[in-house]
Design a protein around this motif. Structure first.
Motif, PDB file in Angstrom:
ATOM      1  N   GLY A  84      -1.637  -7.710  13.996  1.00 11.34           N
ATOM      2  CA  GLY A  84      -2.605  -8.094  12.976  1.00 11.34           C
ATOM      3  C   GLY A  84      -2.758  -7.122  11.834  1.00 11.34           C
ATOM      4  N   ARG A  85      -1.879  -6.117  11.779  1.00  6.97           N
ATOM      5  CA  ARG A  85      -1.958  -5.112  10.719  1.00  6.97           C
ATOM      6  C   ARG A  85      -0.628  -5.009   9.979  1.00  6.97           C
ATOM      7  NH1 ARG A  85      -4.361  -0.195  14.479  1.00  6.97           N
ATOM      8  NH2 ARG A  85      -6.269  -1.263  15.199  1.00  6.97           N
ATOM      9  N   VAL A  86      -0.679  -4.486   8.769  1.00  2.82           N
ATOM     10  CA  VAL A  86       0.536  -4.244   8.003  1.00  2.82           C
ATOM     11  C   VAL A  86       1.151  -2.925   8.465  1.00  2.82           C
ATOM     12  CG1 VAL A  86       1.499  -3.763   5.719  1.00  2.82           C
ATOM     13  CG2 VAL A  86      -0.214  -5.570   5.998  1.00  2.82           C
ATOM     14  N   ILE A  87       2.406  -2.979   8.913  1.00  5.93           N
ATOM     15  CA  ILE A  87       3.133  -1.789   9.352  1.00  5.93           C
ATOM     16  C   ILE A  87       3.910  -1.181   8.197  1.00  5.93           C
ATOM     17  CG2 ILE A  87       4.930  -0.938  10.915  1.00  5.93           C
ATOM     18  CD1 ILE A  87       4.196  -3.216  12.821  1.00  5.93           C
ATOM     19  N   ALA A  88       4.505  -2.045   7.394  1.00  5.62           N
ATOM     20  CA  ALA A  88       5.288  -1.580   6.241  1.00  5.62           C
ATOM     21  C   ALA A  88       5.167  -2.610   5.125  1.00  5.62           C
ATOM     22  CB  ALA A  88       6.744  -1.373   6.625  1.00  5.62           C
ATOM     23  N   ASP A  89       5.149  -2.114   3.903  1.00  8.11           N
ATOM     24  CA  ASP A  89       5.035  -2.960   2.719  1.00  8.11           C
ATOM     25  C   ASP A  89       5.875  -2.277   1.646  1.00  8.11           C
ATOM     26  OD1 ASP A  89       4.335  -4.439   0.497  1.00  8.11           O
ATOM     27  OD2 ASP A  89       2.174  -4.297   0.805  1.00  8.11           O
ATOM     28  N   ALA A  90       7.144  -2.685   1.527  1.00 11.20           N
ATOM     29  CA  ALA A  90       8.064  -1.919   0.680  1.00 11.20           C
ATOM     30  C   ALA A  90       9.222  -2.784   0.208  1.00 11.20           C
ATOM     31  CB  ALA A  90       8.613  -0.723   1.457  1.00 11.20           C
ATOM     32  N   ALA A  91       9.933  -2.275  -0.794  1.00 12.61           N
ATOM     33  CA  ALA A  91      11.163  -2.921  -1.234  1.00 12.61           C
ATOM     34  C   ALA A  91      12.188  -2.852  -0.112  1.00 12.61           C
ATOM     35  CB  ALA A  91      11.702  -2.233  -2.486  1.00 12.61           C
ATOM     36  N   VAL A  92      13.034  -3.859  -0.019  1.00 17.58           N
ATOM     37  CA  VAL A  92      14.036  -3.907   1.050  1.00 17.58           C
ATOM     38  C   VAL A  92      14.930  -2.677   1.016  1.00 17.58           C
ATOM     39  CG1 VAL A  92      16.067  -5.138   1.887  1.00 17.58           C
ATOM     40  CG2 VAL A  92      14.033  -6.421   1.244  1.00 17.58           C
ATOM     41  N   HIS A  93      15.358  -2.265  -0.162  1.00 21.70           N
ATOM     42  CA  HIS A  93      16.272  -1.111  -0.235  1.00 21.70           C
ATOM     43  C   HIS A  93      15.596   0.167   0.262  1.00 21.70           C
ATOM     44  CE1 HIS A  93      14.559   0.923  -3.819  1.00 21.70           C
ATOM     45  NE2 HIS A  93      14.280  -0.288  -4.251  1.00 21.70           N
ATOM     46  N   GLU A  94      14.282   0.279   0.093  1.00 17.15           N
ATOM     47  CA  GLU A  94      13.567   1.457   0.593  1.00 17.15           C
ATOM     48  C   GLU A  94      13.519   1.457   2.119  1.00 17.15           C
ATOM     49  OE1 GLU A  94       9.753   1.272  -1.237  1.00 17.15           O
ATOM     50  OE2 GLU A  94      10.470   1.934  -3.207  1.00 17.15           O
ATOM     51  N   LEU A  95      13.287   0.289   2.722  1.00 12.96           N
ATOM     52  CA  LEU A  95      13.275   0.200   4.180  1.00 12.96           C
ATOM     53  C   LEU A  95      14.651   0.537   4.757  1.00 12.96           C
ATOM     54  CD1 LEU A  95      11.199  -3.012   4.986  1.00 12.96           C
ATOM     55  CD2 LEU A  95      10.499  -0.636   5.241  1.00 12.96           C
TER      56      LEU A  95
END
Length: 308
Positions: free
Chosen positions: A206-217
């Motif tokens: 129920g929480r956001v673990i990651a919120d990033a551009a694909v290339h950054e992940l």
């Protein structure tokens, strides 16, 4: 603002079960945003709250700065596909779309336009109960596009598609984002999202673990890992570990090297006359990033189910 989804501190419980636990993220126009997480992570609940189908216990979900329930003619603001089977099976594809169009004051001409866009012209007058899941997905996409909305929310749109359909869907979604729309796509097919999404929101418990551009992940997962093929494994291990690398066996003649770039691995081996046949930088995948990021959430869910 018109084509932005803003989710802020969303909270939702179903009895003792916490579905959303302070979830916050933004979907901006101009690219596809992937929405991923393990089963039970809260994806479907979050999308239902955004679309006004469920009321949150706390927090807000806004489309263009407004809650869904306040939108007049909502299909002209946001199109959604949550369940490809949510249709009257005795209706033809065209009649299903006409019914939706009339509810929003849209024309039959617009119905024919989205039928063409979704590749349904040949089956437009066939009853929907004879459709495969892939064809129902296309019909759901056509319905989502009826009002020419600036926001699209699609839950598992790749399910049931054959290879040709997957390629079509991937290009279609990219084209919609290129038109300046905000496109939120939930999917378990990481390979398709990697080729489609520019941004990813990963959730768990129920929480956001990651919120990033694909290339950054992907860069975070790769971590300068290098694949090395050599018949002189013992010598290579010694030379590379002396340079501070971590070296693990990955096959009879293959090593995985962490902590050194491919260029430094080549330079180190060459300087010590250690022969090798291949040195290649590891190309991380979105699936790897997803598995690493959600490992704790999956283990938590398994432990919870075992405790029950």
């Amino acid at each position: 603002m018109e084509s932005t989804i803003e989710v802020t501190d969303l909270r939702k419980r179903y009895g003792p079960a916490v579905a959303l636990d302070g979830m916050s993220f933004t979907v901006t126009p101009g690219h596809v945003t992937g929405f991923v997480g393990p089963n039970g992570a809260g994806k479907s609940t979050a999308m239902r709250v955004i679309l006004g189908l469920d009321a949150p216990d706390g927090g807000t979900a806004l489309i263009g700065g407004r809650p869904y329930r306040s939108l007049s003619r909502p299909l002209t603001h946001v199109g959604a596909l949550l369940d490809a089977g949510a249709l009257q099976p005795s209706r033809s594809a065209r009649n299903h779309l006409l019914w939706l169009a009339h509810s929003q004051g849209l024309t039959a001409r617009r119905v024919d336009e989205v039928i063409e866009q979704a590749g349904l012209r040949e089956v437009a007058r066939r009853r929907a109960d004879g459709f495969s899941l892939g064809m129902r997905q296309r019909l759901g996409v056509a319905a989502a596009l009826l009002g020419d909305p600036s926001v699209l929310i699609l839950d598992e749109p790749f399910n049931g598609l054959d290879p040709e359909g997957i390629v079509w869907m991937r290009e279609f979604l990219a084209g919609l984002a290129a038109q300046g729309r905000a496109v939120l796509v939930s999917s378990h097919l990481m390979s398709e999202l990697q080729d489609t999404a520019g941004h990813v929101v990963v959730i768990g418990r129920g929480r956001v673990i990651a919120d990033a551009a694909v290339h950054e992940l992907l860069a975070g997962v790769a971590r300068d890992r290098v694949t090395l093929r050599t018949l002189s494994r013992p010598e290579a291990v010694v030379v590379l570990e002396e340079a501070g690398a971590t070296v693990t066996a990955a096959g009879l003649d293959t090593l995985t090297v962490s902590g050194l770039t491919a260029e430094r691995v080549v330079a180190r081996l060459s300087a010590h006359a250690v022969p090798f046949s291949e040195v290649s930088a590891h190309r991380a995948t979105l699936e790897e990033a997803y598995m690493e990021l959600t490992r704790d959430a999956v283990q938590f869910r398994a432990a919870t189910e075992e405790a029950r």
